[in-house]
Structures are given as C-alpha cells and as structure tokens.
Scaffold this motif. Structure first.
Motif, PDB file in Angstrom:
ATOM      1  N   ILE A   1       4.081  -8.174  -1.310  1.00  0.00           N
ATOM      2  CA  ILE A   1       4.762  -9.378  -0.749  1.00  0.00           C
ATOM      3  C   ILE A   1       6.306  -9.411  -1.357  1.00  0.00           C
ATOM      4  O   ILE A   1       7.314  -9.946  -0.600  1.00  0.00           O
ATOM      5  CB  ILE A   1       4.087 -10.843  -0.964  1.00  0.00           C
ATOM      6  N   PHE A   2       6.410  -9.198  -2.601  1.00  0.00           N
ATOM      7  CA  PHE A   2       7.779  -9.334  -3.356  1.00  0.00           C
ATOM      8  C   PHE A   2       8.491  -8.195  -2.623  1.00  0.00           C
ATOM      9  O   PHE A   2       9.790  -8.503  -2.504  1.00  0.00           O
ATOM     10  CB  PHE A   2       7.633  -9.297  -4.750  1.00  0.00           C
ATOM     11  N   CYS A   3       8.321  -7.310  -2.524  1.00  0.00           N
ATOM     12  CA  CYS A   3       9.181  -6.059  -2.084  1.00  0.00           C
ATOM     13  C   CYS A   3       9.576  -6.369  -0.507  1.00  0.00           C
ATOM     14  O   CYS A   3      10.651  -6.262  -0.261  1.00  0.00           O
ATOM     15  CB  CYS A   3       8.158  -4.681  -1.830  1.00  0.00           C
TER      16      CYS A   3
ATOM     17  N   PHE B   1      13.624  -8.061   3.397  1.00  0.00           N
ATOM     18  CA  PHE B   1      14.113  -9.124   4.231  1.00  0.00           C
ATOM     19  C   PHE B   1      15.577  -9.553   4.115  1.00  0.00           C
ATOM     20  O   PHE B   1      16.300  -9.520   5.048  1.00  0.00           O
ATOM     21  CB  PHE B   1      13.124 -10.174   4.455  1.00  0.00           C
ATOM     22  N   ILE B   2      15.832  -9.699   2.831  1.00  0.00           N
ATOM     23  CA  ILE B   2      17.134 -10.148   2.329  1.00  0.00           C
ATOM     24  C   ILE B   2      18.019  -8.909   2.675  1.00  0.00           C
ATOM     25  O   ILE B   2      19.131  -9.129   3.019  1.00  0.00           O
ATOM     26  CB  ILE B   2      17.189 -10.407   0.940  1.00  0.00           C
ATOM     27  N   SER B   3      17.813  -7.605   2.350  1.00  0.00           N
ATOM     28  CA  SER B   3      18.670  -6.602   2.576  1.00  0.00           C
ATOM     29  C   SER B   3      18.606  -6.180   3.971  1.00  0.00           C
ATOM     30  O   SER B   3      20.131  -6.029   4.502  1.00  0.00           O
ATOM     31  CB  SER B   3      17.929  -5.526   1.960  1.00  0.00           C
TER      32      SER B   3
ATOM     33  N   GLY C   1      19.371   1.618 -11.492  1.00  0.00           N
ATOM     34  CA  GLY C   1      18.761   1.849 -12.699  1.00  0.00           C
ATOM     35  C   GLY C   1      17.878   0.677 -13.347  1.00  0.00           C
ATOM     36  O   GLY C   1      16.562   0.903 -13.347  1.00  0.00           O
ATOM     37  N   ILE C   2      18.486  -0.249 -13.591  1.00  0.00           N
ATOM     38  CA  ILE C   2      17.702  -1.620 -13.814  1.00  0.00           C
ATOM     39  C   ILE C   2      17.095  -2.132 -12.912  1.00  0.00           C
ATOM     40  O   ILE C   2      15.712  -2.557 -13.244  1.00  0.00           O
ATOM     41  CB  ILE C   2      19.070  -2.669 -14.326  1.00  0.00           C
ATOM     42  N   PHE C   3      17.389  -2.104 -11.525  1.00  0.00           N
ATOM     43  CA  PHE C   3      16.663  -2.571 -10.345  1.00  0.00           C
ATOM     44  C   PHE C   3      15.260  -1.962 -10.403  1.00  0.00           C
ATOM     45  O   PHE C   3      14.339  -2.566  -9.646  1.00  0.00           O
ATOM     46  CB  PHE C   3      17.545  -2.380  -9.168  1.00  0.00           C
ATOM     47  N   GLN C   4      15.194  -0.692 -10.686  1.00  0.00           N
ATOM     48  CA  GLN C   4      14.107   0.303 -10.724  1.00  0.00           C
ATOM     49  C   GLN C   4      12.877   0.110 -11.760  1.00  0.00           C
ATOM     50  O   GLN C   4      11.795   0.477 -11.550  1.00  0.00           O
ATOM     51  CB  GLN C   4      14.358   1.664 -10.506  1.00  0.00           C
ATOM     52  N   ILE C   5      13.514  -0.516 -12.738  1.00  0.00           N
ATOM     53  CA  ILE C   5      12.468  -0.669 -14.111  1.00  0.00           C
ATOM     54  C   ILE C   5      11.307  -1.532 -13.647  1.00  0.00           C
ATOM     55  O   ILE C   5      10.225  -1.140 -14.034  1.00  0.00           O
ATOM     56  CB  ILE C   5      13.334  -1.477 -15.311  1.00  0.00           C
ATOM     57  N   PRO C   6      11.505  -2.767 -12.825  1.00  0.00           N
ATOM     58  CA  PRO C   6      10.116  -3.392 -12.382  1.00  0.00           C
ATOM     59  C   PRO C   6       9.037  -2.542 -11.760  1.00  0.00           C
ATOM     60  O   PRO C   6       7.815  -2.631 -11.810  1.00  0.00           O
ATOM     61  CB  PRO C   6      10.483  -4.621 -11.562  1.00  0.00           C
ATOM     62  N   ALA C   7       9.842  -1.323 -10.783  1.00  0.00           N
ATOM     63  CA  ALA C   7       8.984  -0.695 -10.146  1.00  0.00           C
ATOM     64  C   ALA C   7       8.136   0.262 -10.940  1.00  0.00           C
ATOM     65  O   ALA C   7       6.936   0.619 -10.385  1.00  0.00           O
ATOM     66  CB  ALA C   7       9.592   0.134  -8.995  1.00  0.00           C
ATOM     67  N   TYR C   8       8.568   0.659 -12.256  1.00  0.00           N
ATOM     68  CA  TYR C   8       7.768   1.601 -12.979  1.00  0.00           C
ATOM     69  C   TYR C   8       6.816   0.853 -13.886  1.00  0.00           C
ATOM     70  O   TYR C   8       5.451   1.301 -14.211  1.00  0.00           O
ATOM     71  CB  TYR C   8       8.638   2.273 -14.030  1.00  0.00           C
TER      72      TYR C   8
ATOM     73  N   ILE D   1      12.558  -0.913  -3.021  1.00  0.00           N
ATOM     74  CA  ILE D   1      13.410  -1.542  -4.162  1.00  0.00           C
ATOM     75  C   ILE D   1      14.556  -0.518  -3.842  1.00  0.00           C
ATOM     76  O   ILE D   1      15.646  -1.298  -3.951  1.00  0.00           O
ATOM     77  CB  ILE D   1      12.748  -1.648  -5.391  1.00  0.00           C
ATOM     78  N   GLY D   2      14.486   0.498  -3.916  1.00  0.00           N
ATOM     79  CA  GLY D   2      15.910   1.518  -3.856  1.00  0.00           C
ATOM     80  C   GLY D   2      16.514   1.224  -2.766  1.00  0.00           C
ATOM     81  O   GLY D   2      17.672   0.994  -2.621  1.00  0.00           O
ATOM     82  N   ALA D   3      15.832   1.229  -1.753  1.00  0.00           N
ATOM     83  CA  ALA D   3      16.504   0.921  -0.226  1.00  0.00           C
ATOM     84  C   ALA D   3      17.116  -0.599  -0.314  1.00  0.00           C
ATOM     85  O   ALA D   3      18.060  -0.554   0.465  1.00  0.00           O
ATOM     86  CB  ALA D   3      15.357   1.196   0.930  1.00  0.00           C
ATOM     87  N   SER D   4      16.268  -1.468  -0.699  1.00  0.00           N
ATOM     88  CA  SER D   4      16.957  -2.748  -0.749  1.00  0.00           C
ATOM     89  C   SER D   4      18.243  -2.960  -1.465  1.00  0.00           C
ATOM     90  O   SER D   4      19.330  -3.639  -0.948  1.00  0.00           O
ATOM     91  CB  SER D   4      15.948  -3.807  -1.235  1.00  0.00           C
TER      92      SER D   4
END
Length: 288
Positions: free
Chosen positions: A137-139, A144-146, A170-177, A187-190
């Motif tokens: 849901i968060f993704c 939707f924002i992007s 890189g910072i944006f990707q940390i939560p995904a890991y 997240i990357g596409a956003s």
C-alpha cells in the motif's frame, strides 16, 4: 520430485514479479504459504534471494551493452574522453558508485552476530504477510504521487541522475532492503519518474541504479541462508535459477516494448489492490 515442482513454481512467480513495480515478496510468500511451506520445513530466504539474484544477472545481460560502456569509461581520465557520449557514461559510472554509499548501512550489525540483511528471516515468515500488504500500500501511494508528477512535468527525454540525486536514490532504496515487501522497482521508479524523464525510460534508469546493490545484497543473502539455515535442494535451485533468469529477460523485453504512463498507472492500481487484500486477509487470519 514434488518438492522440485513446488520450488519451480516459486521461481516462476519470482521471475515474473521481481522486476515489476509490485511486491515480489508478497507474491512469493503467498504462494509459499499456499504450497504448505512453513519456516520449519523450508528455507524461503535462500530461494527468494537465489531467484532474485537470477533476475539481477538478467539485468546485466539485457543491458549488457550499456553496462560495458559505463565500465569502460568510468575510470578514464578527462584527456581520454573523446565526446559527450563517453563523458555521459563516465558520469553515470560515478553516480552509480555514489548511489551505493548510503547502502553501507546494510552492513551494520544489529547484534554481535546478526546483520540487517538477516531481518528477512522474519519478513519471509507466514505471520509477516500483513506487513508485506501494508508495504505494498505504501509503494502504491508513492507511485500515485510519481504518476501525477510524470504527467505534469515530463520533458520527453532520458536523463541520468546527477551526483546529488544519485545519493538520494541510494537513501531512497534503504527501506526496501530493510523492510521487505517494499518493491525496489516501485520505489526506484517513483524516484526516477520525478527526474523529468520520458515514461518509457523510467524503469530503464531505475534498473541502472538498482542493479549493483541488488547484486551484492542478494549474493550475501544466498550465502547467509545457505550457511545458517541449510536444507537446500540443488536440482530445484539450478532449475529455479534458470527459469527465473529466463522469465526476467522476457519481462524486461516486454516492459521496454510496451511500458508507458498507462501501464505504470495499471501497476499502481494493482499494487494498491493487492496490498489491501493481502493486509485484510492476513488480519482476518490472525484474529480469527
């Protein structure tokens, strides 16, 4: 033989979903539970990481020409750079390295013997599907924002990230890991979609920056789960790896050929619906 078939089914789901802006972990875990696997009788972390690793290798093969050009130019001195194209590849290599720096946090021990990567032991358990649903849901919200930004500000061009944006990526990707269930691709596409980029190149740029860290992390996970958990079926591992690799190549070809703003919107709606249904059914099962 039945076990091999079940694991191959898991590799099919992983190969199809891991490079799409959906929760590959959610689909993998849901099928795992449907097939009757539990934490006690199945090394889910190993197989998930192995099939994801196959998808990473498919990225290097599919975009091999681009990666070779980046590698051949990123360490060249300015004197040896002949044109703007080579200079762009050199800058891309530098920015990819910069995007890896924030991900060093993944190597920080959470205790004397456990690392952040080992948190997947929990998130691959049957009881974690509610969290995976919330993550989906968060993704979807991010996507939707992007989508709004993509429609309002697109400049119909392909533009590699600048150094500052690469670090932020890189910072944006940390939560995904750290919190599986968050889609790396979503997240990357956003993130890349707000870089004034043509819709059909949103995934291409995201893949470029995701690939190196995804390779390192999943290789670590494969080794970690193979050594600490065990219970590995070699035949199923090889078969699943090959199938996930081939399906990922097929997905990449399809995405590059047919992806547009409407397809991105469709994936966003699917991710939202999937997240809501997964969260709701998991909560019902937990409190039933």
């Amino acid at each position: 033989m039945l076990e091999i078939i079940k694991i191959v089914l898991l590799s099919i789901v992983e190969g199809i979903t891991v490079l799409l802006p959906v929760s590959s972990l959610g689909h993998f875990s849901l099928l795992k539970e449907t097939l009757g696997y539990t934490d006690e009788n199945f090394n889910a972390g190993y197989y998930y990481a192995l099939f994801a690793l196959a998808a990473v290798l498919s990225l290097y093969i599919y975009y091999g020409k681009m990666h070779r050009k980046i590698l051949s130019n990123m360490f060249k001195s300015e004197k040896k750079i002949k044109d703007d194209r080579q200079r762009a590849y050199k800058a891309a290599g530098r920015n990819i390295l910069l995007s890896l720096i924030p991900l060093a946090v993944l190597a920080i021990p959470t205790s004397s013997k456990r690392f952040v990567g080992s948190l997947w032991t929990y998130f691959l358990s049957d009881g974690s599907l509610v969290f995976v649903g919330i993550s989906s849901i968060f993704c979807a919200i991010l996507m939707f924002i992007s989508i709004w930004y993509l429609k309002q500000n697109v400049k119909e061009k392909y533009s590699l990230l600048d150094p500052k944006s690469a670090v932020f990526f890189g910072i944006f990707q940390i939560p995904a890991y750290i919190f599986p269930g968050l889609s790396h691709v979503a997240i990357g596409a956003s993130r890349t979609s707000v870089s004034d980029i043509e819709p059909r190149n949103v995934f291409k740029e995201a893949f470029l920056y995701i690939t190196p860290a995804y390779l390192i992390v999943n290789l670590f996970r494969v080794i970690y789960y193979a050594v600490t958990v065990g219970g590995i079926n070699i035949i199923a591992s090889v078969a699943g790896f090959v199938i996930s690799f081939l399906l990922s190549i097929l997905v990449l070809g399809t995405v590059n050929k047919f992806f547009n703003a409407k397809a991105y919107t469709a994936f966003t709606v699917y991710t939202l619906v999937f997240g809501i249904l997964l969260t709701a059914t998991s909560l019902v099962q937990m409190f039933a």
